[in-house]
Design an enzyme around this catalytic site. Sequence first.
Site, short mmCIF file in Angstrom:
data_model
loop_
_atom_site.label_atom_id
_atom_site.label_comp_id
_atom_site.label_asym_id
_atom_site.label_seq_id
_atom_site.Cartn_x
_atom_site.Cartn_y
_atom_site.Cartn_z
N THR A 66 -9.30 37.32 53.08
CA THR A 66 -8.26 36.49 53.68
C THR A 66 -8.71 35.90 55.02
O THR A 66 -9.58 36.47 55.69
CB THR A 66 -7.00 37.36 53.93
OG1 THR A 66 -6.10 36.67 54.78
CG2 THR A 66 -7.35 38.69 54.61
N ASP A 67 -8.08 34.80 55.41
CA ASP A 67 -8.37 34.21 56.73
C ASP A 67 -7.81 35.08 57.86
O ASP A 67 -8.15 34.89 59.02
CB ASP A 67 -7.83 32.78 56.84
CG ASP A 67 -6.32 32.67 56.69
OD1 ASP A 67 -5.66 33.69 56.38
OD2 ASP A 67 -5.79 31.55 56.88
N GLU A 68 -6.93 36.04 57.51
CA GLU A 68 -6.28 36.84 58.55
C GLU A 68 -7.27 37.73 59.30
O GLU A 68 -6.96 38.21 60.39
CB GLU A 68 -5.11 37.64 57.96
CG GLU A 68 -4.10 36.70 57.31
CD GLU A 68 -2.77 37.32 56.94
OE1 GLU A 68 -2.36 38.30 57.55
OE2 GLU A 68 -2.13 36.78 56.01
N TYR A 100 -2.91 45.31 57.89
CA TYR A 100 -3.41 44.61 56.68
C TYR A 100 -4.73 43.91 56.99
O TYR A 100 -5.74 44.12 56.31
CB TYR A 100 -2.37 43.60 56.18
CG TYR A 100 -2.93 42.58 55.21
CD1 TYR A 100 -3.42 42.98 53.96
CD2 TYR A 100 -3.00 41.22 55.54
CE1 TYR A 100 -3.96 42.05 53.06
CE2 TYR A 100 -3.53 40.29 54.64
CZ TYR A 100 -4.00 40.70 53.41
OH TYR A 100 -4.54 39.79 52.54
N ASN A 120 -1.50 31.59 50.20
CA ASN A 120 -1.29 30.97 48.89
C ASN A 120 0.19 30.87 48.56
O ASN A 120 0.99 31.68 49.02
CB ASN A 120 -1.91 31.85 47.80
CG ASN A 120 -3.43 31.77 47.74
OD1 ASN A 120 -4.00 31.90 46.67
ND2 ASN A 120 -4.09 31.58 48.85
N HIS A 134 2.70 39.54 65.55
CA HIS A 134 2.75 38.34 64.69
C HIS A 134 1.72 37.29 65.11
O HIS A 134 1.82 36.72 66.19
CB HIS A 134 4.17 37.76 64.80
CG HIS A 134 4.54 36.83 63.71
ND1 HIS A 134 5.81 36.33 63.56
CD2 HIS A 134 3.81 36.30 62.70
CE1 HIS A 134 5.85 35.54 62.51
NE2 HIS A 134 4.64 35.50 61.97
P1 NAD Z 1 -0.71 41.06 45.13
O1 NAD Z 1 -0.12 42.07 46.06
O2 NAD Z 1 0.19 40.08 44.46
O3 NAD Z 1 -1.51 41.81 43.97
C1 NAD Z 1 -2.35 42.91 44.22
C2 NAD Z 1 -2.72 43.53 42.89
O4 NAD Z 1 -3.61 44.63 43.14
C3 NAD Z 1 -1.51 44.10 42.12
O5 NAD Z 1 -1.58 43.71 40.77
C4 NAD Z 1 -1.66 45.61 42.28
O6 NAD Z 1 -1.13 46.34 41.20
C5 NAD Z 1 -3.18 45.74 42.36
N1 NAD Z 1 -3.59 46.98 43.05
C6 NAD Z 1 -3.12 47.45 44.24
N2 NAD Z 1 -3.70 48.63 44.53
C7 NAD Z 1 -4.56 48.91 43.50
C8 NAD Z 1 -5.43 49.98 43.22
N3 NAD Z 1 -5.56 51.02 44.06
N4 NAD Z 1 -6.15 49.94 42.09
C9 NAD Z 1 -6.03 48.90 41.23
N5 NAD Z 1 -5.21 47.86 41.43
C10 NAD Z 1 -4.48 47.86 42.56
O7 NAD Z 1 -1.84 40.35 45.98
P2 NAD Z 1 -2.31 38.81 45.98
O8 NAD Z 1 -1.45 38.05 46.90
O9 NAD Z 1 -2.50 38.36 44.58
O10 NAD Z 1 -3.73 38.97 46.69
C11 NAD Z 1 -4.89 39.26 45.93
C12 NAD Z 1 -6.09 39.31 46.86
O11 NAD Z 1 -6.24 38.08 47.55
C13 NAD Z 1 -5.97 40.40 47.94
O12 NAD Z 1 -7.23 40.98 48.11
C14 NAD Z 1 -5.55 39.63 49.18
O13 NAD Z 1 -6.01 40.28 50.35
C15 NAD Z 1 -6.26 38.30 48.96
N6 NAD Z 1 -5.61 37.13 49.58
C16 NAD Z 1 -4.27 36.89 49.38
C17 NAD Z 1 -3.70 35.75 49.95
C18 NAD Z 1 -2.24 35.41 49.72
O14 NAD Z 1 -1.74 34.44 50.31
N7 NAD Z 1 -1.52 36.11 48.87
C19 NAD Z 1 -4.48 34.87 50.72
C20 NAD Z 1 -5.83 35.17 50.89
C21 NAD Z 1 -6.40 36.30 50.32
P1 TYD Z 2 4.03 36.02 54.66
O1 TYD Z 2 4.41 35.26 53.43
O2 TYD Z 2 4.41 37.46 54.77
O3 TYD Z 2 2.46 35.83 54.84
P2 TYD Z 2 1.48 36.24 56.08
O4 TYD Z 2 2.21 37.09 57.02
O5 TYD Z 2 0.39 36.98 55.38
O6 TYD Z 2 1.04 34.94 56.67
O7 TYD Z 2 4.65 35.28 55.92
C1 TYD Z 2 4.39 33.90 56.19
C2 TYD Z 2 5.02 33.57 57.53
O8 TYD Z 2 6.46 33.66 57.41
C3 TYD Z 2 4.64 34.52 58.65
O9 TYD Z 2 4.50 33.80 59.87
C4 TYD Z 2 5.83 35.46 58.74
C5 TYD Z 2 7.01 34.60 58.33
N1 TYD Z 2 8.11 35.33 57.64
C6 TYD Z 2 9.44 35.20 58.12
O10 TYD Z 2 9.71 34.48 59.11
N2 TYD Z 2 10.42 35.89 57.47
C7 TYD Z 2 10.16 36.69 56.39
O11 TYD Z 2 11.12 37.33 55.86
C8 TYD Z 2 8.82 36.79 55.90
C9 TYD Z 2 8.49 37.65 54.73
C10 TYD Z 2 7.82 36.08 56.56
#
Ligand code: NAD
Ligand code: TYD
Length: 349
Positions: A131-133, A156, A186, A290
């Site tokens: 992630t970019d975080e 995280y 995403n 935050h």
């Molecule tokens: P998500 O929380 O929707 O899904 C995570 C999946 O991992 C789930 O299916 C869960 O069951 C599985 N999982 C969790 N713990 C596990 C374990 N111990 N063993 C096997 N499986 C396990 O997450 P996501 O949003 O799809 O993100 C997927 C990846 O992409 C993550 O590594 C996250 O850090 C990265 N990512 C997410 C975003 C975003 O905006 N969601 C952006 C950049 C990177």
């Molecule tokens: P989120 O979807 O949790 O992604 P991330 O924290 O990984 O960027 O949150 C996106 C933005 O929205 C973040 O600045 C936090 C804010 N947010 C709220 O203001 N209220 C909420 O209930 C949630 C879940 C997020």
Amino acid sequence: MRNILVTGGAGFIGSHLVRLLVNTYPDYHIVNMDVLTYAGNLENLKDIEAKDNYTFVKCDICDVKKVIEVFQEYTIDSVIHLAAESHVDRSIEDPFSFAQTNVMGTLSLLQAAKEYWGGNFTNKLFYHVSTDEVYGSLGEDGFFTEETTYDPHSPYSASKASSDHFVRAFADTYGLPTVISNCSNNYGSYQFPEKLIPLFINNIVHNKSLPVYGKGENVRDWLFVNDHARAIDVIFHKGKLGDTYNIGGFNEWKNIDLIKVMIKTVDRLLGREEGASDKLITYVTDRAGHDLRYAIDSTKLKNELGWEPSLQFEEGIEKTVTWYLKNNEWMEKVTSGKYQEYYKKMYNK
Ligand code: NAD
Ligand code: TYD
């Protein structure tokens, strides 16, 4: 022919990636390893679960022994690792489970790959999705590049940063062929409604308040999930071993502006009067630590591998809202049971 282990394939991004790989590459065998936490949902993959080139294995990535058995059973030659605990707010409540899954789980997979491949790394790849975080927070201007120093602030992002370091350590120490990508926020279908976009769409539909953290001035850079999956496909096939690629769509939104777009879109699609749901906006206590602003510079990915986002945000958000409105059964299923307890705990409602 490749045998690819995708971890976390039942989650949000993982399910889109698995679908793309299974449909695009009939010669590849895609093995989806997922332990099915609250965020993992096999319903996300109903349309491809019967395909010959797809197998689901229920397994915890932290269980090294079992992971090695899966490598052996399916002669795995590549890993695309997405499994993680992924929600910042949950990491503030329970940092240990983030260290366990994101750090120890990644280490366990690296160790399994190293042991199973036994030093013969020809045509092998360990692709780590991050992630970019990990880069921390930006001020008013500037972008994260692949050279930006890591500066994570939430449990995280600290756990993801640590996992990235372990991947690089395995490349440098044991010669493991690795690649890492760091993506921005995403959005799209099948995202668990703890994250901003699906949570707020669902709340607008049900006339529930919209808890905006702080002043709603934090900025996120949003990418349509299918474009992230396309980027992973390109990096998996063409990425340079040992390299890092930033993925993002140059699409920054202040939270409050994005929330207004969601309100407008949901109200219009539901045939409500314009502005009908504006009253749902409720400013609440800010998230601890935050990050103010994330913004990704994905020039390297564009120049070196030719990837660009396929969708403009307006089209993506329209598609996304439409999907959640049409798939209210999916939403009802994932928000029943334990979700209610989660909501109560996090939002005091
Ligand atoms: P998500 O929380 O929707 O899904 C995570 C999946 O991992 C789930 O299916 C869960 O069951 C599985 N999982 C969790 N713990 C596990 C374990 N111990 N063993 C096997 N499986 C396990 O997450 P996501 O949003 O799809 O993100 C997927 C990846 O992409 C993550 O590594 C996250 O850090 C990265 N990512 C997410 C975003 C975003 O905006 N969601 C952006 C950049 C990177
Ligand atoms: P989120 O979807 O949790 O992604 P991330 O924290 O990984 O960027 O949150 C996106 C933005 O929205 C973040 O600045 C936090 C804010 N947010 C709220 O203001 N209220 C909420 O209930 C949630 C879940 C997020």
